[in-house]
Design an enzyme around this catalytic site. Structure first.
Site, PDB file in Angstrom:
ATOM      1  N   SER A 177      35.203 -32.273  10.024  1.00 47.97           N
ATOM      2  CA  SER A 177      34.037 -31.855  11.040  1.00 47.97           C
ATOM      3  C   SER A 177      34.285 -32.109  12.394  1.00 47.97           C
ATOM      4  CB  SER A 177      32.882 -32.706  10.568  1.00 47.97           C
ATOM      5  OG  SER A 177      31.692 -33.020  11.673  1.00 47.97           O
ATOM      6  N   GLU A 188      33.063 -22.461  -0.142  1.00 49.71           N
ATOM      7  CA  GLU A 188      31.921 -22.164   0.459  1.00 49.71           C
ATOM      8  C   GLU A 188      31.896 -20.756   1.029  1.00 49.71           C
ATOM      9  OE1 GLU A 188      30.378 -25.253   3.173  1.00 49.71           O
ATOM     10  OE2 GLU A 188      31.325 -26.758   2.043  1.00 49.71           O
ATOM     11  N   HIS A 221      20.414 -26.842 -16.596  1.00 49.87           N
ATOM     12  CA  HIS A 221      19.480 -27.238 -15.649  1.00 49.87           C
ATOM     13  C   HIS A 221      20.195 -28.228 -14.676  1.00 49.87           C
ATOM     14  CE1 HIS A 221      16.335 -25.436 -18.441  1.00 49.87           C
ATOM     15  NE2 HIS A 221      16.927 -26.282 -19.157  1.00 49.87           N
ATOM     16  N   LYS A 263      34.798 -36.624   7.255  1.00 52.44           N
ATOM     17  CA  LYS A 263      34.542 -35.450   6.510  1.00 52.44           C
ATOM     18  C   LYS A 263      35.590 -34.762   5.961  1.00 52.44           C
ATOM     19  CE  LYS A 263      30.727 -33.604   6.154  1.00 52.44           C
ATOM     20  NZ  LYS A 263      29.781 -33.604   5.244  1.00 52.44           N
TER      21      LYS A 263
END
Ligand code: ARG
Length: 470
Positions: free
Chosen positions: A290, A303, A169, A296
């Site tokens: 970014s 991804e 979980h 960033k």
């Protein structure tokens, strides 16, 4: 690609139709709509390979003359060279890769070229091409799946003793070793490899000889062609041979599972690299910044792999849907099998190649992993098991530990940090030896059986995987 309008071709008046049967040409849009050459020219090499095997068989059987075969071989060698050099003139009005090459052959060598299509149809020709092409790709992919496994095994080997939280979980559950966690993915990819190997057996059958659908009246030798092309045997039913694409569906299904596994791994990398977790860092060559936030460093590569999984799943549904409504035998619907299949191969090839490189380069931060174990009461089960081994019933032990965790949480301490007299307050069975099981290292080491997380077992799993992969 240069597209010449309504040029006479060696296949007759080809503007979407064969010669004299029709009284009007198809429109430009219909021509473009029905053509597949823009994408199926990718199969040119196997198309030629298949044609040569067919021609050799025709000559051996006396269906064409030996000198025709020699001409065909000469012509095809020239065409192969043109294609390799990028000078081949692919024409949309010639519809597909098969007719482009055949037309060029006839232009180059004349009558012998016109004899190549004897006893053959584009229906068995295209089915043969796809199988030949896919077989080669599967072999490459099996190699990549093995390389990826080796990269993971190398990573696991460095971390057979590195403690990290195991999650259920996404909540801290029990201590595991990072090596054990990584070896889970080796298991997944080993099954992916086995699925590819198994799928290859059904891909590797020869459709040629089925002709349009019913077979041919020429005295062909299908076994000879199968051998020439390295097929394990022939498709046993001509109607099935030209019409079913289940082998492609099976492949894309296996590919979707590969992507599913890479996607799960990607998801973990993304979570692990997030500042609030910080278990790993990825080298800069897999990340992007970014356009607005200068600080960033984003895990774009994992991804994207996670994202591209959707594309392959989509291809699987596309192929299943393509097949489901088709009556026997060949229908033009099947031309739609290629783009999903090609894109599936491209997607998993790139994903596996990049992921193998990335997996070997992951920077692990063991101190962050261990700290996370201590924050999550990961050894609570070990304390309960300890009490059970001292004679308490499991449900009573579970309850006693639950109370200890509740109190420890209030005081902000891990179970291992509680003094002995406090622990004794939950059960009189607790002794000094409890601290060995409360340490995450002790917890992990105690799960010492096949499949368990103990460093000894992980080392054995690594060794076994290496043996299999070398
Ligand atoms: N381009 C076609 C395909 O991909 C080749 C087979 C065409 N056969 C036919 N009967 N129209 O399926």
């Amino acid at each position: 690609m240069s597209e010449k309008k309504d040029q006479p071709s060696s296949l007759g008046n080809v503007s979407g139709h064969f010669s004299g049967r029709f009284s009007e040409p198809v429109t430009e849009l219909v021509k473009r709509f029905t053509a597949s050459v823009t994408f199926d020219k990718r199969m040119a090499a196997v198309d030629i390979q298949g044609s040569l095997a067919h021609a050799r068989m025709l000559a051996k059987q006396g269906i064409i003359a030996t000198k025709d075969l020699a001409e065909i071989e000469r012509g095809m060698a020239a065409i192969s060279a043109e294609i390799a050099a990028g000078t081949f003139d692919w024409r949309v009005d010639l519809e597909d890769v098969h007719m482009n090459i055949e037309s060029r052959l006839i232009a180059a060598i004349g009558d012998a070229g016109k004899r190549l299509h004897t006893g053959r149809s584009r229906n068995d020709q295209v089915a043969t091409d796809i199988r030949l092409w896919l077989r080669g790709e599967i072999d490459g992919l099996i190699g990549l799946l093995r390389a990826m496994q080796l990269a993971l095994v190398g990573l696991a080997e460095k971390h057979t003793d590195t403690i990290m939280p195991g999650f259920t979980h996404l909540q801290v559950a029990q201590p595991v070793t990072f090596g054990h966690h990584i070896m889970a993915y080796v298991e997944m990819l080993a099954r992916d490899e086995a699925r590819m190997v198994d799928c290859r057996k059904r891909v590797n059958r020869l459709p040629l000889g089925a002709a349009a659908l019913a077979g041919t009246s020429y005295p062909i030798d299908r076994e000879f062609v199968a051998k020439e092309l390295g097929f394990d045997g022939v498709c046993e039913n001509s109607l099935d041979a030209v019409s079913d694409r289940d082998f492609a569906i099976e492949f894309v299904s296996a590919a979707a599972l590969v992507m599913t596994h890479l996607s799960r791994f990607s998801e973990e990398l993304i979570i692990w690299m997030s500042q609030s977790v910080g278990f790993i860092n990825l080298p800069d060559r897999f990340c992007y910044s970014s356009s607005i936030m200068p600080q960033k460093k984003n895990p774009d590569v994992p991804e994207l792999i996670r994202g591209k999984t959707g594309r392959v799943n989509g291809h699987l549904v596309a192929l299943l849907t393509l097949m489901k409504g088709q009556p026997l035998a060949y229908n033009k619907d099947n031309q739609e099998d290629k783009e999903p299949l090609f894109d599936t191969v491209d997607t998993i090839r790139d994903s596996l190649t990049i992921m193998a490189d990335l997996a070997a380069a992951i920077e692990v931060r063991p101190e962050r992993m261990r700290a996370a174990v201590l924050r999550g009461f990961a050894t609570a089960t070990d304390l309960a098991d300890y009490l059970v081994k001292k004679g308490l019933a499991f449900r009573d032990a579970h309850e006693a530990v639950a109370r200890a965790v509740r109190d420890a949480e209030k005081s902000g301490k891990d179970l291992a940090e509680l003094p002995l007299e406090t622990l004794c307050g939950y059960s009189g069975l607790v002794g000094e030896d409890v601290y060995a099981v409360l340490a995450p290292e002790g917890s992990a080491a105690s799960r010492n059986h096949i499949g368990g997380t103990a460093p000894r077992q992980v080392r054995a799993a690594v060794e076994q995987a290496r043996k299999r992969l070398n």
